[in-house]
Motif scaffolding. Structure first.
Motif, mmCIF file in Angstrom:
data_model
loop_
_atom_site.group_PDB
_atom_site.id
_atom_site.type_symbol
_atom_site.label_atom_id
_atom_site.label_comp_id
_atom_site.label_asym_id
_atom_site.label_seq_id
_atom_site.Cartn_x
_atom_site.Cartn_y
_atom_site.Cartn_z
ATOM 1 N N GLN A 77 0.789 -1.239 0.000
ATOM 2 C CA GLN A 77 0.000 0.000 0.000
ATOM 3 C C GLN A 77 0.821 1.288 0.000
ATOM 4 N N GLN A 78 2.076 1.218 -0.413
ATOM 5 C CA GLN A 78 2.901 2.415 -0.555
ATOM 6 C C GLN A 78 2.518 3.147 -1.839
ATOM 7 N N LEU A 79 2.537 4.462 -1.800
ATOM 8 C CA LEU A 79 2.248 5.294 -2.968
ATOM 9 C C LEU A 79 3.334 5.089 -4.017
ATOM 10 N N LEU A 80 2.939 4.792 -5.260
ATOM 11 C CA LEU A 80 3.889 4.586 -6.353
ATOM 12 C C LEU A 80 3.822 5.680 -7.409
ATOM 13 N N GLY A 81 2.719 6.408 -7.474
ATOM 14 C CA GLY A 81 2.551 7.442 -8.494
ATOM 15 C C GLY A 81 1.085 7.745 -8.701
ATOM 16 N N TRP A 82 0.690 7.940 -9.962
ATOM 17 C CA TRP A 82 -0.715 8.197 -10.259
ATOM 18 C C TRP A 82 -1.068 7.742 -11.663
ATOM 19 N N ARG A 83 -2.375 7.651 -11.897
ATOM 20 C CA ARG A 83 -2.930 7.315 -13.213
ATOM 21 C C ARG A 83 -3.600 8.568 -13.751
ATOM 22 N N TYR A 84 -3.331 8.877 -15.000
ATOM 23 C CA TYR A 84 -3.987 10.014 -15.651
ATOM 24 C C TYR A 84 -5.367 9.576 -16.123
ATOM 25 N N GLU A 85 -6.386 10.098 -15.512
ATOM 26 C CA GLU A 85 -7.771 9.785 -15.874
ATOM 27 C C GLU A 85 -8.246 10.688 -17.012
ATOM 28 N N LYS A 86 -7.983 11.998 -16.883
ATOM 29 C CA LYS A 86 -8.471 12.951 -17.887
ATOM 30 C C LYS A 86 -7.511 14.133 -17.961
ATOM 31 N N ALA A 87 -7.250 14.557 -19.181
ATOM 32 C CA ALA A 87 -6.459 15.768 -19.429
ATOM 33 C C ALA A 87 -7.394 16.796 -20.053
#
Length: 111
Positions: A77-87
Motif C-alpha cells: 500500500q505504498q504510494l507509487l505514483g498516479w494514473r492520468y484519468e483525464k487531461a
C-alpha cells in the motif's frame, strides 16, 4: 478478505516496488523518462501491475489541470505514483489512461 493475487512479469528488465519488491512494471511499457512526480524523476508507463487505484481528484500539474488517481502497491500500500484519468488540454490527451511511476519508489530488477 481473500488472498492477494500478485502478477509476476516476464522479461529481463522489471521495475519493482521499492518497499516490498513486488513486480510493478516492465521496461518495455515505458513511454517517457522525462516526467517529474512528487518525489522527483518519474516514468510515463503504458501499463502497471499489482496496484490499487485511489479516488479521482483534480490536480494542477506542471502541464496543466488533470484528473488523476493515485496508485498504490497492492501488496504494501505504498504510494507509487498516479494514473492520468483525464487531461483538459488537447496537447495532453495522450496521457489519458497512462501511469506515472515515481523513480524514487521503484527498484530495477534484471539489469
Amino acid at each position: 478478505m481473500g488472498r492477494l493475487y500478485i502478477q509476476h512479469l516476464s522479461g529481463e528488465k522489471i521495475y519493482k516496488c521499492k518497499f516490498c519488491r513486488v513486480d510493478s512494471a516492465s521496461h518495455d511499457d515505458i513511454i517517457s523518462k522525462e516526467f517529474f512526480g512528487r518525489f522527483g524523476r518519474a516514468y510515463l508507463m503504458r501499463n502497471v501491475v499489482n496496484i490499487s487505484i485511489g479516488p479521482k481528484e483534480q490536480r494542477q500539474l506542471s502541464s496543466g489541470l488533470h484528473t488523476v488517481n493515485d496508485i498504490y502497491c497492492s501488496s504494501c500500500q505504498q504510494l507509487l505514483g498516479w494514473r492520468y484519468e483525464k487531461a483538459y488540454e488537447e496537447s495532453e490527451k495522450y496521457k489519458e489512461g497512462m501511469y506515472l511511476m515515481e523513480k524514487e519508489r521503484t527498484l530495477k530488477d534484471g539489469w
